[in-house]
Motif scaffolding. Sequence first.
Motif, short mmCIF file in Angstrom:
data_model
loop_
_atom_site.label_atom_id
_atom_site.label_comp_id
_atom_site.label_asym_id
_atom_site.label_seq_id
_atom_site.Cartn_x
_atom_site.Cartn_y
_atom_site.Cartn_z
N MET A 19 39.58 41.69 46.58
CA MET A 19 39.71 42.99 45.88
C MET A 19 38.89 42.89 44.69
O MET A 19 38.15 43.99 44.26
CB MET A 19 41.24 43.46 45.37
CG MET A 19 42.05 43.71 46.59
SD MET A 19 43.58 44.70 46.08
CE MET A 19 42.83 46.36 45.69
N ARG A 22 35.37 43.41 45.98
CA ARG A 22 35.19 44.99 46.20
C ARG A 22 34.79 45.95 45.22
O ARG A 22 34.11 46.72 45.17
CB ARG A 22 36.29 45.44 47.24
CG ARG A 22 36.26 44.80 48.68
CD ARG A 22 37.02 45.73 49.58
NE ARG A 22 38.64 45.79 49.23
CZ ARG A 22 39.40 44.88 49.62
NH1 ARG A 22 38.93 43.84 50.64
NH2 ARG A 22 40.74 45.01 49.32
N ILE A 23 35.70 45.90 44.20
CA ILE A 23 35.81 46.33 42.68
C ILE A 23 34.42 46.18 42.12
O ILE A 23 33.70 47.25 41.67
CB ILE A 23 36.79 46.37 41.81
CG1 ILE A 23 38.23 46.71 42.56
CG2 ILE A 23 36.66 46.66 40.68
CD1 ILE A 23 39.26 46.16 41.94
N TRP A 26 31.70 48.14 44.13
CA TRP A 26 32.02 49.58 43.79
C TRP A 26 31.18 49.87 42.61
O TRP A 26 30.53 50.90 42.57
CB TRP A 26 33.29 49.87 44.05
CG TRP A 26 33.53 51.25 43.44
CD1 TRP A 26 32.90 52.61 43.69
CD2 TRP A 26 34.66 51.48 42.37
NE1 TRP A 26 33.75 53.47 42.77
CE2 TRP A 26 34.62 53.09 42.07
CE3 TRP A 26 35.46 50.61 41.54
CZ2 TRP A 26 35.40 53.35 41.23
CZ3 TRP A 26 36.38 51.31 40.75
CH2 TRP A 26 36.17 52.92 40.45
N HIS A 72 38.84 43.60 34.53
CA HIS A 72 40.03 43.68 35.52
C HIS A 72 40.43 42.26 35.93
O HIS A 72 39.67 41.50 36.48
CB HIS A 72 39.33 44.60 36.58
CG HIS A 72 40.38 45.18 37.50
ND1 HIS A 72 40.60 46.45 37.93
CD2 HIS A 72 41.48 44.37 38.24
CE1 HIS A 72 41.42 46.64 38.86
NE2 HIS A 72 42.06 45.40 39.04
N GLN A 175 46.29 44.17 49.88
CA GLN A 175 46.04 44.55 48.58
C GLN A 175 47.02 44.59 47.58
O GLN A 175 48.13 44.63 47.76
CB GLN A 175 45.47 46.00 48.99
CG GLN A 175 44.24 46.05 49.85
CD GLN A 175 43.56 47.67 49.80
OE1 GLN A 175 43.31 48.25 48.80
NE2 GLN A 175 43.58 48.33 50.96
N SER A 179 45.77 47.59 41.87
CA SER A 179 44.09 47.48 42.03
C SER A 179 44.02 48.60 42.89
O SER A 179 43.08 49.48 43.14
CB SER A 179 43.74 46.18 42.35
OG SER A 179 43.70 45.47 41.28
N HIS A 180 44.75 48.80 44.08
CA HIS A 180 44.59 49.77 45.19
C HIS A 180 44.89 51.27 44.43
O HIS A 180 43.90 52.19 44.75
CB HIS A 180 45.58 49.58 46.29
CG HIS A 180 45.68 50.77 47.25
ND1 HIS A 180 44.72 50.84 48.13
CD2 HIS A 180 46.51 51.93 47.30
CE1 HIS A 180 45.10 51.96 48.85
NE2 HIS A 180 46.14 52.74 48.22
N ARG A 183 41.65 52.23 42.45
CA ARG A 183 40.48 52.67 43.27
C ARG A 183 40.91 53.85 43.89
O ARG A 183 39.87 54.67 43.93
CB ARG A 183 40.28 51.19 44.23
CG ARG A 183 39.22 51.47 45.13
CD ARG A 183 37.84 51.55 44.29
NE ARG A 183 36.68 51.78 44.85
CZ ARG A 183 36.16 53.11 45.24
NH1 ARG A 183 36.55 54.16 44.69
NH2 ARG A 183 35.00 53.42 45.87
N GLU A 184 42.13 54.16 44.27
CA GLU A 184 42.45 55.71 44.92
C GLU A 184 42.29 56.66 43.61
O GLU A 184 41.88 57.86 44.42
CB GLU A 184 43.87 55.43 45.50
CG GLU A 184 44.01 54.83 46.86
CD GLU A 184 43.53 55.44 47.76
OE1 GLU A 184 43.83 56.68 48.15
OE2 GLU A 184 42.36 55.08 48.35
N TYR A 186 39.66 57.30 42.39
CA TYR A 186 38.57 57.75 42.41
C TYR A 186 38.19 58.17 43.87
O TYR A 186 37.12 58.97 44.07
CB TYR A 186 37.42 56.77 41.73
CG TYR A 186 37.77 56.05 40.56
CD1 TYR A 186 37.16 56.80 39.38
CD2 TYR A 186 38.63 55.13 40.23
CE1 TYR A 186 37.49 56.54 38.12
CE2 TYR A 186 39.00 54.57 39.12
CZ TYR A 186 38.60 55.44 38.01
OH TYR A 186 38.73 55.17 36.74
N ARG A 187 38.97 57.66 44.74
CA ARG A 187 38.72 58.30 46.12
C ARG A 187 39.43 59.46 46.51
O ARG A 187 38.95 60.45 47.12
CB ARG A 187 39.26 57.15 47.20
CG ARG A 187 38.60 55.82 47.24
CD ARG A 187 39.22 55.06 48.24
NE ARG A 187 38.54 53.85 48.55
CZ ARG A 187 39.27 52.44 48.58
NH1 ARG A 187 40.51 52.66 48.34
NH2 ARG A 187 38.44 51.39 48.79
#
Length: 271
Positions: A19, A22-23, A26, A72, A175, A179-180, A183-184, A186-187
Amino acid sequence: IIGVSTSAGLPPLTSAGPMARRIGEWLEQAEPGYDVTVITDENGHEVTCAEIFNEMKKYVALPIRYELLFVHFIGHGLYQSRDNIWMLSGLPGNPNECVSVKATFNGAQFSGIPNVVLISDACRSLPDDVALSDLSPSTIVPNLPGDISQGCVDQFLATGRGTPSFEGEIDGERQSFLSHAFREAYRNPTPDMLLSIEGEGGACLSVVPNRKLSRFLEETVTHLLSTIDPLKSQRVESSVPSDDEIFVAPCDARLSADVALLEPMGKPMGF
């Protein structure tokens, strides 16, 4: 971005390293763009306070070059002496290998960077092991010489005092829930979360201001837990004093999530 899966002999957190990477990927691509450092304990690497501090010196330095600093952490955590502790690879043998969130918050205020976002995706459980009851945590933010103006620090904590945070299976992979949820935001932001600003070349850009994150994070994490076990709770705590237009990133493509397995992110609290 820091991801520490293993500390103090606790069960490894599968999500921490992947994670964090991935962050970081991004944010490297997000407009207006970040300089990014990702530190994880993957492949046997030991994450130390000195390593994090030395990397932070690239960003917190004179002359001030940045408008926003984003920190983070994903990993095991403790709550002791009215402070939140990030647990690093050297625990429990080296009581200095841990980070004080309070000291890091205070240091971030005088980092010279006007806006700082601090996300602590870790348990705030009370220590139940004598080896973890007398730690010596430190800050990861360098002191700058001279008269530094106080900046604004937005803080997001994964859970309440004395309680665990969790990771689970989402979209077929492990996950951490905070943190999920971050990220959500912004999704899949709700329409009331969006602010339109002028991007590069005069194009209109939809961003998610930090002030709009608190409720979304709390509701998303609560939903993830209630899907699995409504008797468990993880109350996200936020403090967002920044101005309305301060944001981490613009929104991006929408994705869906399917939640299954649940495991604690930190020291087990009876389950």
